[in-house]
Design an enzyme around this catalytic site. Structure first.
Site, PDB file in Angstrom:
ATOM      1  N   GLU A  99      22.782  18.206 -37.188  1.00 50.66           N
ATOM      2  CA  GLU A  99      21.486  18.148 -36.519  1.00 50.66           C
ATOM      3  C   GLU A  99      21.586  17.440 -35.174  1.00 50.66           C
ATOM      4  O   GLU A  99      22.248  16.407 -35.042  1.00 50.66           O
ATOM      5  CB  GLU A  99      20.462  17.438 -37.403  1.00 50.66           C
ATOM      6  CG  GLU A  99      20.136  18.188 -38.691  1.00 50.66           C
ATOM      7  CD  GLU A  99      19.042  17.516 -39.483  1.00 50.66           C
ATOM      8  OE1 GLU A  99      18.322  16.679 -38.901  1.00 50.66           O
ATOM      9  OE2 GLU A  99      18.902  17.804 -40.682  1.00 50.66           O
ATOM     10  N   GLY A 100      20.901  18.002 -34.187  1.00 52.57           N
ATOM     11  CA  GLY A 100      20.961  17.463 -32.841  1.00 52.57           C
ATOM     12  C   GLY A 100      20.460  16.030 -32.735  1.00 52.57           C
ATOM     13  O   GLY A 100      21.049  15.205 -32.014  1.00 52.57           O
TER      14      GLY A 100
END
Length: 281
Positions: A99-100
């Site tokens: 996840e960013g």
């Protein structure tokens, strides 16, 4: 012997469910319930799955896990290191989560640690550090952005699916105005480009069995391990084949059956098995 078994059991739990593994090791007394103790365990212990370490450190919604992340980074020192060397060393210990937002928090903390380790000595005017004397980053934000760009460049230059590689001129253009609205020195950018071209950005490979005894592996974990090793073998094979394709090799034609007979005698059986499976479908 009991303590050793508990430790192995804790590692096995961690490699399947990181939070459960840490909770178990705290419960049996192998770890203290402090971010510093857990961080030291993640940093120095052998046999832990690198992907699961990244997932645990990336649990930023959990205050304790986030504190462990900060302690994990602060246990490391990057004085007198070039930025790419520091980044490679940092990423050896775990795999970045997917996840960013998680990656952002991890890279922000790395950038803060790297900047503090090197800018402090520069301001103090230390005489024994050539690396610090030309420390060029204006602030931690500049380190953060540039670290991201290095990861992107390493992916671009070394991933086999990327056909059109980023050129040096494009690399320089992409980094304009990112050092607190100023440009990075051209020679610095070219040096980083050449370094990344020669040294891919890699994480340390997981141990074959995660450092655990075979009897502690469940059937599902054995299957996952088998699939992981198979995928790794296929990837390495593809890279070797691609390298051979790119090489300007010399090929010779032959009309003599004796030249190809040994090859067919070796491969006819597996080829027949492969074709038979397709025909059955």
């Amino acid at each position: 012997k009991k303590r050793k078994h508990e430790l192995l059991q804790g590692k096995r739990l961690f490699n399947s469910k990181p939070k459960r593994g840490i909770a178990y090791l705290i419960e049996v007394g192998h770890l203290q319930e402090t971010p510093e103790d857990v961080a030291a365990f993640l940093l120095h212990s052998e046999g832990l799955d690198l992907t699961q370490i990244g997932r645990y450190l990336g649990e930023i919604s959990d205050p304790f896990c986030k504190s462990v992340l900060y302690a994990y980074v602060d246990l490391q020192r990057f004085e007198n290191m070039e930025i790419y060397t520091a980044l490679r060393r940092f990423l050896l210990g775990f795999r970045l989560p997917g996840e960013g937002q998680q990656i952002d928090v991890i890279m922000e903390k790395f950038a803060e640690r790297y900047y503090n380790d090197n800018s402090k000595k520069t301001k103090e005017g230390s005489d024994d550090s050539d690396a610090n004397s030309d420390f060029i980053f204006a602030n931690a934000d500049a380190v953060y952005i540039f670290a991201y760009h290095m990861i992107m460049l390493a992916t671009d230059l070394h991933h086999p699916s990327v056909k059109k590689k980023l050129t040096k001129q494009e690399w320089i253009k992409n980094n304009r105005g990112l050092n607190d609205s100023k440009d990075f020195p051209k020679q610095f950018l070219l040096k980083i480009y050449d370094t990344i071209l020669v040294n891919p950005l890699k994480t340390r490979d997981d141990p074959p069995s995660g450092g655990l005894s075979e009897e502690l592996l469940t059937p599902k974990q054995r299957q996952i391990l088998f699939l992981k090793e198979t995928k790794s073998i296929v990837q390495r094979s593809q890279e070797v084949i691609q390298e051979k394709i790119n090489d300007k090799s010399t090929f010779f034609k032959s009309s003599n059956i004796e030249h190809v007979k040994p090859m067919f005698s070796m491969c006819w059986c597996p080829m027949l098995a492969a074709f038979s499976m397709n025909l059955e479908l």
